[in-house]
Structure formats: C-alpha cells, structure tokens
Scaffold this active site. Structure first.
Site, mmCIF file in Angstrom:
data_model
loop_
_atom_site.group_PDB
_atom_site.id
_atom_site.type_symbol
_atom_site.label_atom_id
_atom_site.label_comp_id
_atom_site.label_asym_id
_atom_site.label_seq_id
_atom_site.Cartn_x
_atom_site.Cartn_y
_atom_site.Cartn_z
ATOM 1 N N GLY A 46 -29.176 25.200 7.875
ATOM 2 C CA GLY A 46 -30.095 25.259 6.749
ATOM 3 C C GLY A 46 -31.405 25.872 7.203
ATOM 4 O O GLY A 46 -31.734 25.817 8.396
ATOM 5 N N GLN A 51 -40.317 27.583 7.174
ATOM 6 C CA GLN A 51 -39.928 27.773 8.578
ATOM 7 C C GLN A 51 -40.052 29.223 9.030
ATOM 8 O O GLN A 51 -40.031 29.497 10.229
ATOM 9 C CB GLN A 51 -38.487 27.296 8.806
ATOM 10 C CG GLN A 51 -38.339 25.788 8.709
ATOM 11 C CD GLN A 51 -36.919 25.355 9.014
ATOM 12 O OE1 GLN A 51 -36.067 25.390 8.147
ATOM 13 N NE2 GLN A 51 -36.657 24.974 10.248
ATOM 14 N N CYS A 92 -33.494 20.636 14.455
ATOM 15 C CA CYS A 92 -34.241 21.491 13.540
ATOM 16 C C CYS A 92 -34.558 22.795 14.257
ATOM 17 O O CYS A 92 -34.973 22.774 15.420
ATOM 18 C CB CYS A 92 -35.523 20.775 13.123
ATOM 19 S SG CYS A 92 -36.537 21.722 11.975
ATOM 20 N N LEU A 93 -34.375 23.915 13.561
ATOM 21 C CA LEU A 93 -34.658 25.217 14.187
ATOM 22 C C LEU A 93 -36.132 25.335 14.580
ATOM 23 O O LEU A 93 -36.483 26.127 15.450
ATOM 24 C CB LEU A 93 -34.274 26.361 13.244
ATOM 25 C CG LEU A 93 -32.776 26.492 12.934
ATOM 26 C CD1 LEU A 93 -32.549 27.671 11.989
ATOM 27 C CD2 LEU A 93 -31.960 26.652 14.198
ATOM 28 N N HIS A 134 -32.937 17.032 4.538
ATOM 29 C CA HIS A 134 -33.729 17.629 5.621
ATOM 30 C C HIS A 134 -34.507 18.846 5.104
ATOM 31 O O HIS A 134 -35.701 19.001 5.386
ATOM 32 C CB HIS A 134 -32.776 18.016 6.763
ATOM 33 C CG HIS A 134 -33.419 18.660 7.949
ATOM 34 N ND1 HIS A 134 -33.444 18.071 9.199
ATOM 35 C CD2 HIS A 134 -34.056 19.860 8.091
ATOM 36 C CE1 HIS A 134 -34.068 18.887 10.047
ATOM 37 N NE2 HIS A 134 -34.450 19.979 9.397
ATOM 38 N N GLU A 135 -33.825 19.708 4.332
ATOM 39 C CA GLU A 135 -34.470 20.949 3.869
ATOM 40 C C GLU A 135 -35.515 20.688 2.784
ATOM 41 O O GLU A 135 -36.572 21.315 2.779
ATOM 42 C CB GLU A 135 -33.423 21.951 3.378
ATOM 43 C CG GLU A 135 -32.405 22.400 4.437
ATOM 44 C CD GLU A 135 -33.038 22.904 5.722
ATOM 45 O OE1 GLU A 135 -34.144 23.459 5.687
ATOM 46 O OE2 GLU A 135 -32.403 22.712 6.793
ATOM 47 N N HIS A 138 -38.669 19.728 4.304
ATOM 48 C CA HIS A 138 -39.458 20.853 4.816
ATOM 49 C C HIS A 138 -40.416 21.390 3.754
ATOM 50 O O HIS A 138 -41.523 21.818 4.067
ATOM 51 C CB HIS A 138 -38.537 22.013 5.238
ATOM 52 C CG HIS A 138 -38.092 21.956 6.673
ATOM 53 N ND1 HIS A 138 -38.975 21.957 7.731
ATOM 54 C CD2 HIS A 138 -36.849 21.917 7.228
ATOM 55 C CE1 HIS A 138 -38.297 21.916 8.873
ATOM 56 N NE2 HIS A 138 -37.004 21.885 8.600
HETATM 57 ZN ZN ZN Z 1 -35.507 21.674 9.971
#
Ligand code: ZN
Length: 173
Positions: A46, A51, A92-93, A134-135, A138
């Site tokens: 995701g 991000q 997480c990226l 999670h997204e 963000h």
């Molecule tokens: Zn993340």
C-alpha cells in the site's frame, strides 16, 4: 510513469492531515500510475500520497494475495470497524527496517471514490482490512509506531536511529 522518492519518518509531510482530492482529473490518473509504480518498486502492499510528499487523500493498495485486485481509493473514510481486533505484523515504506505487531480491527467498511471518480463501498477482512487502516492512518498523519505501546515505540525509535537509510547527497542541506 515515474518512481517517486518515498519520504521517511522525520519528514513533516508524514505528520500532516492531508487535504481531500476534488476531482479525478487526468493529472490525478498519471499520479495514480506513479504511485503504483513506486509501490511495486519498493515492494509495498500500500502507498498513501503523503508518503511521496503530496498533500492529498489518495491511496493505492495491492495486497498481492491470490484474487486481490489493485485498489485506488480517493478520499477514503472508514465507516465501520469491527470491535473484534487482532495483532498482526506491520511495516511501512516510510520506516524501512522496522516491523512490529499492531492491533487492528479484523473487519472494516470503507467508503471512497475510485480512479474514475465513482463512489465505492468496500467491506474487507484479513490483510486488506489491516492495510486499509494503515493507509487511512497515513492520510491523518498517523504511523503504525503510534499504534503500539509507549515502551515498544521507544524501542522502535531507538532502532530507527541505527537502521534509518542515509541518503547520499543530502548532507548539509
Ligand atoms: Zn505506511
């Protein structure tokens, strides 16, 4: 299409509440393509627009499970979350190298606009429910490290100081 640089923990853009998208414009379509390309390049499941440094409530998801289809969610809202929760490992990226068990609702109902600008309603369980939570976090400036105990968070932040990527060409700027 282009791969964008993924912003890392410490970048203020990850802590802002993002602004709703107004129209599913042609520009937005190319941005969505870039987001998928960036997510696949980074091997994520995701990616949220903040991000890659953008102040937009826009998310792409591909859990990569059998029968999963890539999802585009514009201005997503979680309408319902199950009282039943479960712990599952998240990464997480934007915080590469860290993973921790995070407690999330087992099922959620999400309302959003798709890439064509049509309203969609999605009921999800399992990994998809976790990724959705999670997204959407963000978009509100919330990271998974905010969803663990203060003690765990301190340990994660300590570890981050050791593993955080040192990007070239950034020193002194
Ligand atoms: Zn993340």
């Amino acid at each position: 299409m282009a791969i964008h640089e993924v912003r890392l923990l410490g970048d203020p853009v990850l802590r802002r509440k993002a602004t709703p998208v107004e129209t599913a414009s042609a520009e937005l379509q190319s941005l969505i393509a870039d987001m998928f390309e960036t997510m696949y390049a980074e091997e994520g499941v995701g990616l949220a627009a903040p991000q890659i440094g953008l102040d937009l409530r826009l998310v792409v998801i591909d859990t990569n499970e059998e029968d999963a289809t890539p999802l585009v969610l514009i201005n997503p809202t979680i309408l319902e979350s199950s009282e039943e929760t479960e712990k599952g490992e998240e990464g997480c990226l934007s915080i590469p190298g860290l993973k921790e068990l995070v407690e999330r609702s087992v099922r959620v109902v999400v309302e959003a606009m798709n890439a064509e600008g049509a309203g969609i309603r999605l009921e999800a369980g399992g990994l998809l429910a976790r990724v959705l939570q999670h997204e959407v976090d963000h978009l509100d400036g919330v990271l998974f490290i905010d969803r663990v105990s203060p003690l765990k968070r301190r340990m994660l932040l300590k570890r981050w100081e050791k593993v955080r990527p040192q990007r070239a060409g950034r020193s002194g700027s």
